[in-house]
Design an enzyme around this catalytic site. Structure first.
Site, PDB file in Angstrom:
ATOM      1  N   LYS A  24     -12.631 -49.179  -0.708  1.00  0.00           N
ATOM      2  CA  LYS A  24     -11.831 -48.765  -1.978  1.00  0.00           C
ATOM      3  C   LYS A  24     -10.541 -49.402  -2.487  1.00  0.00           C
ATOM      4  O   LYS A  24     -10.449 -49.707  -3.651  1.00  0.00           O
ATOM      5  CB  LYS A  24     -11.205 -47.279  -1.605  1.00  0.00           C
ATOM      6  CG  LYS A  24     -12.296 -45.967  -1.209  1.00  0.00           C
ATOM      7  CD  LYS A  24     -11.639 -44.841  -1.026  1.00  0.00           C
ATOM      8  CE  LYS A  24     -10.417 -44.689  -0.140  1.00  0.00           C
ATOM      9  NZ  LYS A  24     -11.018 -44.962   1.327  1.00  0.00           N
ATOM     10  N   ARG A  99      -8.252 -36.166  -1.474  1.00  0.00           N
ATOM     11  CA  ARG A  99      -8.890 -36.285  -0.262  1.00  0.00           C
ATOM     12  C   ARG A  99      -9.095 -34.868   0.382  1.00  0.00           C
ATOM     13  O   ARG A  99      -9.740 -34.733   1.439  1.00  0.00           O
ATOM     14  CB  ARG A  99      -8.002 -36.943   0.662  1.00  0.00           C
ATOM     15  CG  ARG A  99      -8.228 -38.441   1.097  1.00  0.00           C
ATOM     16  CD  ARG A  99      -7.122 -38.952   1.729  1.00  0.00           C
ATOM     17  NE  ARG A  99      -7.505 -40.223   2.852  1.00  0.00           N
ATOM     18  CZ  ARG A  99      -7.152 -41.343   2.657  1.00  0.00           C
ATOM     19  NH1 ARG A  99      -6.727 -41.798   1.606  1.00  0.00           N
ATOM     20  NH2 ARG A  99      -7.780 -42.176   3.454  1.00  0.00           N
ATOM     21  N   ARG A 170      -2.408 -53.698   9.316  1.00  0.00           N
ATOM     22  CA  ARG A 170      -1.896 -52.312   9.304  1.00  0.00           C
ATOM     23  C   ARG A 170      -1.547 -51.526  10.753  1.00  0.00           C
ATOM     24  O   ARG A 170      -2.571 -51.627  11.332  1.00  0.00           O
ATOM     25  CB  ARG A 170      -2.687 -51.377   8.307  1.00  0.00           C
ATOM     26  CG  ARG A 170      -1.965 -51.269   6.880  1.00  0.00           C
ATOM     27  CD  ARG A 170      -2.852 -50.691   5.739  1.00  0.00           C
ATOM     28  NE  ARG A 170      -3.414 -49.288   6.211  1.00  0.00           N
ATOM     29  CZ  ARG A 170      -4.445 -48.662   5.695  1.00  0.00           C
ATOM     30  NH1 ARG A 170      -4.682 -49.155   4.467  1.00  0.00           N
ATOM     31  NH2 ARG A 170      -4.775 -47.553   6.021  1.00  0.00           N
ATOM     32  N   ARG A 181      -9.166 -41.386  11.652  1.00  0.00           N
ATOM     33  CA  ARG A 181      -9.250 -41.352  10.314  1.00  0.00           C
ATOM     34  C   ARG A 181     -10.671 -40.949   9.610  1.00  0.00           C
ATOM     35  O   ARG A 181     -11.011 -40.199   8.978  1.00  0.00           O
ATOM     36  CB  ARG A 181      -8.849 -42.463   9.496  1.00  0.00           C
ATOM     37  CG  ARG A 181      -7.220 -42.837   9.668  1.00  0.00           C
ATOM     38  CD  ARG A 181      -6.921 -44.097   9.650  1.00  0.00           C
ATOM     39  NE  ARG A 181      -7.108 -45.005   8.542  1.00  0.00           N
ATOM     40  CZ  ARG A 181      -7.295 -46.346   8.639  1.00  0.00           C
ATOM     41  NH1 ARG A 181      -7.050 -47.147   9.547  1.00  0.00           N
ATOM     42  NH2 ARG A 181      -7.661 -46.755   7.418  1.00  0.00           N
TER      43      ARG A 181
HETATM   44  P1  ADP Z   1      -7.854 -45.640   4.121  1.00  0.00           P
HETATM   45  O1  ADP Z   1      -8.554 -45.152   3.004  1.00  0.00           O
HETATM   46  O2  ADP Z   1      -8.376 -46.988   4.846  1.00  0.00           O
HETATM   47  O3  ADP Z   1      -7.591 -44.712   5.200  1.00  0.00           O
HETATM   48  P2  ADP Z   1      -5.290 -45.236   2.790  1.00  0.00           P
HETATM   49  O4  ADP Z   1      -4.028 -46.209   2.553  1.00  0.00           O
HETATM   50  O5  ADP Z   1      -5.912 -44.690   1.584  1.00  0.00           O
HETATM   51  O6  ADP Z   1      -6.308 -45.900   3.708  1.00  0.00           O
HETATM   52  O7  ADP Z   1      -4.529 -44.180   3.714  1.00  0.00           O
HETATM   53  C1  ADP Z   1      -3.735 -44.284   4.831  1.00  0.00           C
HETATM   54  C2  ADP Z   1      -3.376 -42.996   5.207  1.00  0.00           C
HETATM   55  O8  ADP Z   1      -2.282 -42.638   4.307  1.00  0.00           O
HETATM   56  C3  ADP Z   1      -4.341 -41.519   5.612  1.00  0.00           C
HETATM   57  O9  ADP Z   1      -4.929 -42.080   7.028  1.00  0.00           O
HETATM   58  C4  ADP Z   1      -3.247 -40.676   5.336  1.00  0.00           C
HETATM   59  O10 ADP Z   1      -2.383 -40.435   6.486  1.00  0.00           O
HETATM   60  C5  ADP Z   1      -2.311 -41.036   4.362  1.00  0.00           C
HETATM   61  N1  ADP Z   1      -2.961 -40.482   2.939  1.00  0.00           N
HETATM   62  C6  ADP Z   1      -3.461 -41.580   1.858  1.00  0.00           C
HETATM   63  N2  ADP Z   1      -3.952 -40.783   1.039  1.00  0.00           N
HETATM   64  C7  ADP Z   1      -3.731 -39.412   1.131  1.00  0.00           C
HETATM   65  C8  ADP Z   1      -4.133 -38.198   0.462  1.00  0.00           C
HETATM   66  N3  ADP Z   1      -4.547 -38.216  -0.688  1.00  0.00           N
HETATM   67  N4  ADP Z   1      -4.097 -37.119   1.315  1.00  0.00           N
HETATM   68  C9  ADP Z   1      -3.281 -37.006   2.433  1.00  0.00           C
HETATM   69  N5  ADP Z   1      -3.013 -37.957   3.066  1.00  0.00           N
HETATM   70  C10 ADP Z   1      -3.133 -39.636   2.755  1.00  0.00           C
END
Ligand code: ADP
Length: 247
Positions: A24, A99, A170, A181
């Site tokens: 993404k 999400r 990360r 995750r």
């Molecule tokens: P990935 O899709 O690879 O898990 P992201 O950078 O989108 O990476 O998200 C990393 C973390 O940030 C998630 O595991 C969660 O803890 C938090 N996070 C990001 N976006 C959301 C969201 N829309 N709702 C809840 N938690 C979120």
């Protein structure tokens, strides 16, 4: 045959959807070529708050580290404020949001009141590939560009091609946290696909592996143009053959 979503006025809210590691973030950066608007990543926003050491950062840090979602109210408020900025008027690329079903309802209500039209791009990648992909992932701490040790390495190992910064791993890209995750994704996020379909949001299914990121981006831009989500001219210079597109 064109449907009601084809050739409409264009101010797209492209929702990049898919499991962690489906690409993404990489696609969001590349899609800037055909979607006129900022890349909005709730993950990047939360990491910026953690870096700044403020209250949001303090409240979310432990959850990110454990691979768990942060509360809906927190991310909804971040997105509400971000979408109110003037640079979101012509379109936005949403990465990692919504999400959960509450976030999805909140978003559709929020943009229902303005001219942004949602469209979902679902990046499909086998889970076996995900753990390997994320374990080898490196990110530039300055510009956010993502690399993979195996599929998309930088020209010089460990260094960002664009600004020469030293790449970092990360904190949540360790195997146990990656698996957590994926569990959160399966339980809370994947069910949104049927919600979007029932809500009439156009949803494209795209292979997120098996081709270079630039080629996948070309396919997405081409399909978004075909559906009238973005104007043909903005996608024309990146649109290539449509092979591999499933919708
Ligand atoms: P990935 O899709 O690879 O898990 P992201 O950078 O989108 O990476 O998200 C990393 C973390 O940030 C998630 O595991 C969660 O803890 C938090 N996070 C990001 N976006 C959301 C969201 N829309 N709702 C809840 N938690 C979120």
């Amino acid at each position: 045959m064109p449907d009601e979503n084809t050739k409409r006025a264009v101010a797209p809210a492209v929702i990049l959807f898919g499991s962690p590691g489906s690409g993404k973030g990489t696609q969001a950066r590349l899609l800037g070529q055909c979607v006129n608007g900022p890349h909005i990543s709730t993950g990047d926003m939360l990491r910026a708050h953690i870096e700044a050491g403020d209250e949001i950062g303090h409240d979310s840090q432990g959850l990110l580290k454990a691979g768990k979602l942060v509360p809906d109210s927190m991310v909804n408020e971040l997105v509400r404020r971000r979408l109110a900025q003037p640079d979101c008027q012509d379109g936005v690329i949403l990465d990692g949001y919504p999400r959960t079903i509450h976030q999805a309802r909140f978003l559709l209500d929020l943009i229902g009141g303005c001219h942004l039209r949602p469209a979902v791009v679902h990046l499909v990648v086998d889970y076996e590939k995900i753990v390997a992909r994320l374990s080898g992932r490196r990110q530039c701490p300055v510009c956010g560009t993502l690399y993979s040790e195996t599929t998309n390495p930088p020209k010089v190992a460990g260094i960002c091609d664009l600004d020469g910064a030293k790449l970092v791993t990360r904190e949540d890209d360790s195997e146990p946290v990656i698996r957590q995750r994926l569990t959160e994704y399966d339980a809370l996020t994947r069910p949104l696909l049927s919600f979007f379909r029932e809500s009439g949001v156009p949803t494209l299914e795209m292979e997120g592996a098996g081709a270079p990121p630039e080629e996948i981006s070309r396919r997405i831009c081409g399909e978004l143009a075909t559906r009238g989500v973005v104007v043909e001219s903005s996608a024309a210079h990146v649109a290539g053959p449509m092979a591999g597109v499933r919708s």
